[in-house]
Design a protein around this motif. Structure first.
Motif, mmCIF file in Angstrom:
data_model
loop_
_atom_site.group_PDB
_atom_site.id
_atom_site.type_symbol
_atom_site.label_atom_id
_atom_site.label_comp_id
_atom_site.label_asym_id
_atom_site.label_seq_id
_atom_site.Cartn_x
_atom_site.Cartn_y
_atom_site.Cartn_z
ATOM 1 N N UNK A 48 12.513 1.668 -8.292
ATOM 2 C CA UNK A 48 11.124 1.290 -8.644
ATOM 3 C C UNK A 48 10.623 0.340 -9.297
ATOM 4 N N UNK A 102 -0.972 -0.032 -9.938
ATOM 5 C CA UNK A 102 -2.359 -0.500 -10.321
ATOM 6 C C UNK A 102 -2.396 -1.708 -11.261
ATOM 7 N N UNK A 137 -7.800 18.533 -6.918
ATOM 8 C CA UNK A 137 -6.628 18.791 -6.360
ATOM 9 C C UNK A 137 -5.706 17.287 -5.900
ATOM 10 N N UNK A 138 -6.552 16.834 -5.192
ATOM 11 C CA UNK A 138 -6.005 15.480 -4.710
ATOM 12 C C UNK A 138 -5.565 14.481 -5.981
ATOM 13 N N UNK A 193 2.401 7.957 -12.859
ATOM 14 C CA UNK A 193 3.180 6.889 -13.592
ATOM 15 C C UNK A 193 3.382 5.795 -12.419
ATOM 16 N N UNK A 194 3.775 6.207 -11.128
ATOM 17 C CA UNK A 194 3.939 5.044 -10.156
ATOM 18 C C UNK A 194 2.694 4.434 -9.992
ATOM 19 N N UNK A 195 1.797 5.497 -9.735
ATOM 20 C CA UNK A 195 0.200 4.663 -9.571
ATOM 21 C C UNK A 195 -0.213 3.887 -10.702
ATOM 22 N N UNK A 199 -4.955 15.517 -8.787
ATOM 23 C CA UNK A 199 -3.807 16.001 -9.493
ATOM 24 C C UNK A 199 -2.529 15.842 -9.104
ATOM 25 N N UNK A 200 -2.600 15.811 -7.434
ATOM 26 C CA UNK A 200 -1.231 15.486 -6.750
ATOM 27 C C UNK A 200 -0.848 14.096 -6.863
ATOM 28 N N UNK A 201 -1.706 13.122 -7.320
ATOM 29 C CA UNK A 201 -0.862 11.861 -6.927
ATOM 30 C C UNK A 201 0.042 11.560 -8.222
ATOM 31 N N UNK A 202 1.237 10.993 -7.927
ATOM 32 C CA UNK A 202 2.078 10.602 -9.001
ATOM 33 C C UNK A 202 1.649 9.657 -9.956
ATOM 34 N N UNK A 261 6.748 15.796 -5.239
ATOM 35 C CA UNK A 261 5.808 16.120 -6.022
ATOM 36 C C UNK A 261 5.136 17.281 -5.322
#
Lengths: 338, 455
Positions: free
Chosen positions: A293, B306, B292-293, B300-302, B295-298, A316
């Motif tokens: 990554x 960004x 919830x949405x 660090x990758x995001x 909350x479910x996002x990963x 996840x």
């Protein structure tokens, strides 16, 4: 669940989409130019430079239309198509990166790296949780004792250290000052070699130790806090008054009741560790998803970024789902209330 | 959750040991950052990534205080800018003399020495540099004329110890020394004993003379650098930067990032959660789905995507950290507000016809404040370590060097492999200490707010 996955993908595509287009367009331009350069007959058949340039331009435009690049990346058609392809795990070809075996198919790259990340982090999480549950139960049975205090303070202290910094220190100490473990976690023999797995495990030790050291303290602390809550409940006090021995109460009755939250956290931390792997793997140079990554981001290899984000999100979400199911299974109260 | 008055919280807090430790560390850090902002000019800090502003500093120098622990003293890097100035007129010859006293008490030779000057003259004056050694020997280093000019001119030059002219001049005086001078560098001859090649301790005087005939001359800027292997409180890095400056300026930055992110995300989460819980039904359902949405996002990758695609400015980064920070708090404060909502006084207030916003702000949120403070303290370390992590990956804002970026540089230059502990340890310790302060405070508050954990 599925909705979240799609939203994640949409955001990712939205973020990298415009860049991807520019890169793809440049790619086609280079491709057309090299094709013409390889075939000198084409260039010779034109009388003037301008005519030749027009022809090249024409070719490039045609190619772009064929690839569907003339529409902006946010047109519903293209997003729909991209999402459909990703759902089928078809991430296309990586722009720069290749897998160890030389394939540039993103799917190959990811499935080559994924097992290594899972190997490292799952092993680490399992060790952490075993030590953590044991220590937590121990310290909750003797609240205020030395063990309890050491565990709690260790948990607090270790939670504020960044894992990757401890990693750097470990490399400094054990790879250079005392040369026990290798500094780079990537084995230097090819993966076809029979000794590869052994080498991989040997190279895995240092990152594994680091992750465990940082992780188990807060686990023990969490388990302790759950247990303390349970030990105050009536049925435990009743058991104590009957005269069942303390050890048996702690390890069988109380621990069983603390299981649901512990299992939820286990499932969440398993998947959470995959996300946090990016920095840890970068420090130790572990050839897994995290490093992939990171490399993909440094060279802006968009298909790989999208693919890896997708896989991480899937993991996840699946673990959240499993955690929910397990919680219901272990704690019947949840089932009846719904 | 019972309501606790602020006085009680204060009392309980002062009783807890960890709370006091946390406050002590935090106030030290705050004082440190105030001192930094006052003492170290912001320009030095903004020049962090500009190599030319660090040119007179040594490369990878060890902190000076290491010498207190060592028997064999490492030469310190000395920058002398304050010479003793004399002017003489002898007939038609005018000479300006700058004398630098160098106290050399180390067991190793210095790395080099550099004389940096700006001279104002006309015609072509003669520049002479002589060393008066502690053993009484006078060693001439260089004797050269500056470039000719008809009118008055300003000339800037650096004389390095590796200069060929200096070498030749010293070889001419080689009979002073009882050993072979071939293949030795200038500084290890100048600072050497006569009998054998080991450092001679004592006071050296570097004397710079500028002689000119029939004309004025002066040296407005004159600087002698004795290149050592130890410098400053924190040492320097590969790019000659004084690590103390980076570390000190990192403190207010880290506190700023941590506090802004956690306060903003706690406020956002609190309002969101309380509103959802209070409204209930459909509103609650939709708001919690959205929660919830996110909350479910990963995370660090995001954050990485960004910062790569949008901007790596520190303020944008703070915004991104906020976006992911409020989710957990919203969940908890929603369930808390669900409980509070059912209490009698909220019903009473509603029956009296008070507006929703008034009920939320006057009756529900005050109840949640202790919890909010605890979660602010607890979420600060996460914000700081996440920022440090992103900077470590090389995604930091180059105009605001943080501790994470110092560690990033350390990693790229292989500090761990080269044993440069003073480059790796302090930034990490600072990150950890800052985190620790807030964790201690947060834990102390948490035990007060949730009495169940106390036992």
């Amino acid at each position: 669940m599925f909705g979240v996955l799609m939203i994640t993908l949409l955001i990712t595509i939205a973020l990298v989409g415009s860049n991807m287009d520019t890169i793809l367009k440049q790619g086609t331009v280079i491709q057309v130019r090299t094709e013409i350069a390889e075939n000198p007959a084409i260039a010779e058949s034109f009388s003037s430079v301008k005519e030749f340039e027009d022809f090249v331009q024409n070719q490039i435009e045609q190619r772009i239309i064929i690839l569907g690049l003339d529409e902006p990346w946010h047109s519903p058609q293209r997003i729909g198509f991209t999402m459909y392809k990703i759902l089928l795990l078809d991430f296309g070809h990586a722009t720069f990166l290749t897998s160890d075996s030389g394939s540039s198919d993103v799917k190959d790259i990811i499935f080559e790296k994924l097992p290594r990340t899972i190997l490292l982090f799952t092993t680490a999480t399992i060790i952490i949780s075993i030590i953590g549950i044991f220590l937590g139960a121990l310290s909750s049975s003797k609240i205020g004792s030395i063990i309890d205090r050491i565990t709690s303070s260790f948990a607090i202290i270790s939670s504020s250290f960044p894992v990757w910094w401890i990693g750097m220190l470990m490399i400094f100490l054990f790879a250079f000052t005392y040369q026990i473990f290798p500094a780079r976690a990537t084995p230097d023999i090819p993966s076809s070699d029979p000794g590869y797995i052994g080498a991989l495990l040997y190279h895995m030790t240092l990152p594994l130790i680091t992750i465990v050291i940082i992780g188990f303290g807060s686990w023990a602390y969490l388990v302790r806090n759950f247990m303390v809550g349970i030990m105050q409940e009536d049925f435990i006090i009743a058991k104590k008054t009957i005269g069942i021995n303390q050890k048996k109460i702690v390890y069988t009755h109380a621990l069983k009741n603390a299981a649901p939250p512990i299992i939820t956290i286990l499932a969440l931390s398993l998947s959470g560790s995959l996300g946090g792997a990016i920095i840890t793997e970068a420090v130790f140079d572990w050839p897994g998803m995290g490093r992939l990554y990171f490399e993909a981001i440094t060279v802006m290899d968009l298909p790989v970024i999208i693919g890896a984000t997708y896989i991480l999100t899937v993991f996840f979400l699946v673990s959240i789902f499993i955690a929910d199911l397990l919680y219901g299974y272990f704690d019947p109260r949840i089932r009846t209330s719904q | 959750m019972s309501s606790i008055s602020p006085q009680e919280i204060k009392q309980e807090f002062l009783k807890s040991k960890s709370g006091i430790i946390g406050i002590t560390i935090l106030s030290t850090l705050v004082i440190l950052s105030i001192i930094t902002i006052v003492i170290i000019p912001i320009e030095t800090f903004q020049e962090w990534n500009n190599p030319s502003s660090w040119i007179s500093y040594p490369k990878i120098a060890i902190p000076v205080w290491v010498n207190f622990l060592m028997i064999e003293k490492i030469p310190e890097h000395q920058i002398l800018e304050d010479p003793h100035i004399q002017t003489n007129v002898e007939g038609r010859i005018l000479s300006t003399t700058h004398q630098f006293g160098v106290n050399f008490e180390y067991d190793e030779f210095p790395n080099d020495f550099i004389y940096e000057f700006t001279a104002k003259y006309s015609e072509s004056p003669l520049l002479q540099i002589t060393v008066f050694r502690p053993d009484g020997i006078e060693l001439e280093l260089i004797s050269t004329s500056l470039p000719f000019s008809n009118s008055e001119t300003i000339h800037t030059e650096r004389v390095f110890s590796t200069d060929e002219l200096i070498k030749k001049k010293i070889m001419l005086q080689s009979e002073l020394f009882e050993f072979d001078l071939n293949k030795l560098s200038t500084e290890s001859i100048v600072f050497s004993k006569i009998q054998n090649n080991i450092p001679l301790k004592g006071n050296y005087i570097f004397s710079v003379n500028l002689h000119s005939v029939n004309s004025e001359n002066s040296i407005p800027e004159s600087k002698l650098i004795i290149g050592g292997k130890a410098f400053g409180i924190m040492g320097t890095d590969e790019l000659r930067r004084d690590l103390a400056v980076g570390l000190l300026w990192g403190t207010p930055l880290a506190l700023f990032i941590g506090l802004v992110v956690s306060i903003a995300s706690v406020i956002m989460g609190l309002l969101y959660g309380v509103y959802a819980g209070f409204k209930g039904k459909k509103t609650d359902e939709t708001m919690m789905r959205f929660n919830d949405v996110i909350y479910a996002l990963p995370v660090l990758p995001f954050l990485i995507i960004l910062s790569v695609t949008i901007s790596n400015s520190i303020f944008v980064m703070i915004g991104f950290l906020m976006i992911f920070g409020w989710v957990g708090i919203a969940k908890v404060s929603r369930s808390m507000s669900l409980q509070i909502k059912t209490r009698g006084y909220v019903d009473a207030a509603r029956m009296m016809g008070q507006s929703d916003s008034k009920i939320i702000f006057k009756h529900i949120i005050p109840q949640l404040l202790p919890y909010a403070f605890a979660s602010i303290a607890i979420s600060v370390p996460a914000a700081i370590t996440t920022e440090a992590g992103l900077s470590f990956l090389g995604l930091g804002d180059p105009s605001f060097p943080t501790w994470g970026q110092i560690l990033h540089d350390a990693n790229t230059f292989g500090a761990a492999a080269r044993g440069l502990w003073w480059w790796i340890m302090p930034p990490g310790v600072m990150v950890a200490m800052t985190g620790l302060a807030f964790v201690f405070i947060g834990n102390a508050l948490d035990t007060i707010v949730n009495p169940k954990l106390k036992r």
